[in-house]
Design an enzyme around this catalytic site. Structure first.
Site, PDB file in Angstrom:
ATOM      1  N   CYS A  88      94.566 -64.519  15.851  1.00 19.65           N
ATOM      2  CA  CYS A  88      94.069 -63.498  14.930  1.00 19.65           C
ATOM      3  C   CYS A  88      95.198 -62.820  14.170  1.00 19.65           C
ATOM      4  CB  CYS A  88      93.297 -62.425  15.702  1.00 19.65           C
ATOM      5  SG  CYS A  88      91.932 -63.038  16.696  1.00 19.65           S
ATOM      6  N   ASP A  89      96.303 -62.530  14.869  1.00 14.98           N
ATOM      7  CA  ASP A  89      97.315 -61.639  14.319  1.00 14.98           C
ATOM      8  C   ASP A  89      98.679 -62.262  14.070  1.00 14.98           C
ATOM      9  OD1 ASP A  89      95.402 -59.594  14.495  1.00 14.98           O
ATOM     10  OD2 ASP A  89      95.940 -59.197  16.587  1.00 14.98           O
ATOM     11  N   CYS A 131      95.555 -61.498  20.817  1.00 15.72           N
ATOM     12  CA  CYS A 131      95.069 -62.671  20.101  1.00 15.72           C
ATOM     13  C   CYS A 131      96.109 -63.157  19.108  1.00 15.72           C
ATOM     14  CB  CYS A 131      93.760 -62.344  19.385  1.00 15.72           C
ATOM     15  SG  CYS A 131      93.126 -63.699  18.376  1.00 15.72           S
TER      16      CYS A 131
END
Length: 315
Positions: free
Chosen positions: A135-136, A132
């Protein structure tokens, strides 16, 4: 007893919830471990009609949920472990909620990211390995990262990661990319994106605390090398989330639910499938939402007694 239960809260499930709620069907929507589906991992959605400037994926999903709630859809969090669709009413076993009985069922559980299944991958998820970018990506500001994959998702995530990383290297096992031309052109025109094509990942290398490199094999020479990196993002596709339905519904060899062409009818009357769980060709937010609309209308007609025959016997 519920009239209709919807499994999943991606664009398909939420669209079905909007339509069924407006039809006074009082749908119960079961959220799994990833509320909002894959679009919550998408930084910017540019191709969903009605948003000329684009919209963030999480915002789009939140808007859809609020719209469904406005018309009376109920949402509960749980994990479906088993279903009994041999007879109506159907019975669902849901962790955290117990048994739920329903007259009809809409399955929109979507698909989950595939992993490479190579040494060093699973044990380093969260230590530099991710599926992701949204997300990261923030955690790799000013660092070098690798994105593994050659499709549209890989190109989109590569471009997104350049907002943070100093360099994004695309590793793909083929000489040619699978992505659409527009997505390839965007990635190739980005000066932060570099390329390592025709190379197969064989191992993710770490120092026991974090990822330090990706070992790849050149498909022409057979030689192996380790590409130094601070992070590895895997973007190689998805698997349909249908393991809990194995043996209960007709599926293809990959686990995608089979539906009657032009409808969302499964081989079990009263059970409908929409979104990526039954679509491995288009897999777009707008097509998922479209099939969510179809599933809601198919469900409503079924409950009204207009579509109770077993179509599988006539194909």
């Amino acid at each position: 007893m519920e009239k209709v239960v919807i499994l999943g809260t991606g664009p398909a499930g939420l669209t079905a919830a909007v339509y069924l709620a407006r039809a006074n069907m009082n749908p119960l929507v079961i959220e799994g471990p990833e509320p909002g589906g894959q679009l919550t991992l998408t930084p910017e959605v540019e191709n969903f009609p009605g948003f000329p400037e684009g919209i963030m994926g999480p915002e789009l999903m939140d808007n859809m949920r609020k719209q469904a709630e406005r018309f009376g859809a109920q949402f509960k969090r749980g994990w479906v472990t088993d279903v009994n669709v041999a007879n109506r009413p159907f019975k669902l076993s849901v962790d955290g909620l117990g048994e739920i009985v329903t007259e009809s069922l809409v399955i929109s559980t979507g698909a989950s990211a595939k992993l490479l299944e190579i040494p060093g991958e699973k044990e380093n998820i969260g230590k530099g390995v991710s599926t992701c970018a949204t997300c990261d990506g923030f955690f790799f500001r000013g660092k070098k990262v690798i994105i593994v994959g050659g499709g549209d998702s890989a190109m989109e995530e590569a471009n997104f990661l350049t907002k943070f990383a100093s360099e994004v290297q695309v590793v793909h096992r083929r000489k040619e990319l699978r992505a659409s031309k527009i997505m390839q052109d965007r990635a190739k025109s980005n000066e932060k994106v570099t390329w390592a094509l025709n190379k197969t990942p064989v191992e993710m290398v770490s120092d026991d605390l974090k990822i330090t490199g990706l070992k790849v094999r050149d498909n022409e020479t057979g030689e192996e090398e380790t590409i130094e990196t601070n992070g590895i993002f895997v973007a190689i596709g998805h698997n349909p989330n249908t393991a809990f339905l194995k043996g209960k519904l007709d599926m293809d060899e990959k686990g995608y639910i089979l539906v009657e062409p032009g409808t969302t009818n499964t081989n079990i009357p009263g059970v409908f499938a929409c979104g990526d769980v039954q679509d491995q060709k288009y897999r777009q937010a707008i097509t998922a939402a479209g099939t969510g609309c179809m599933a809601a209308m198919d469900t409503e007609r079924f409950l009204e007694g207009e579509a109770v025959h077993d179509w599988s016997q006539t194909l």
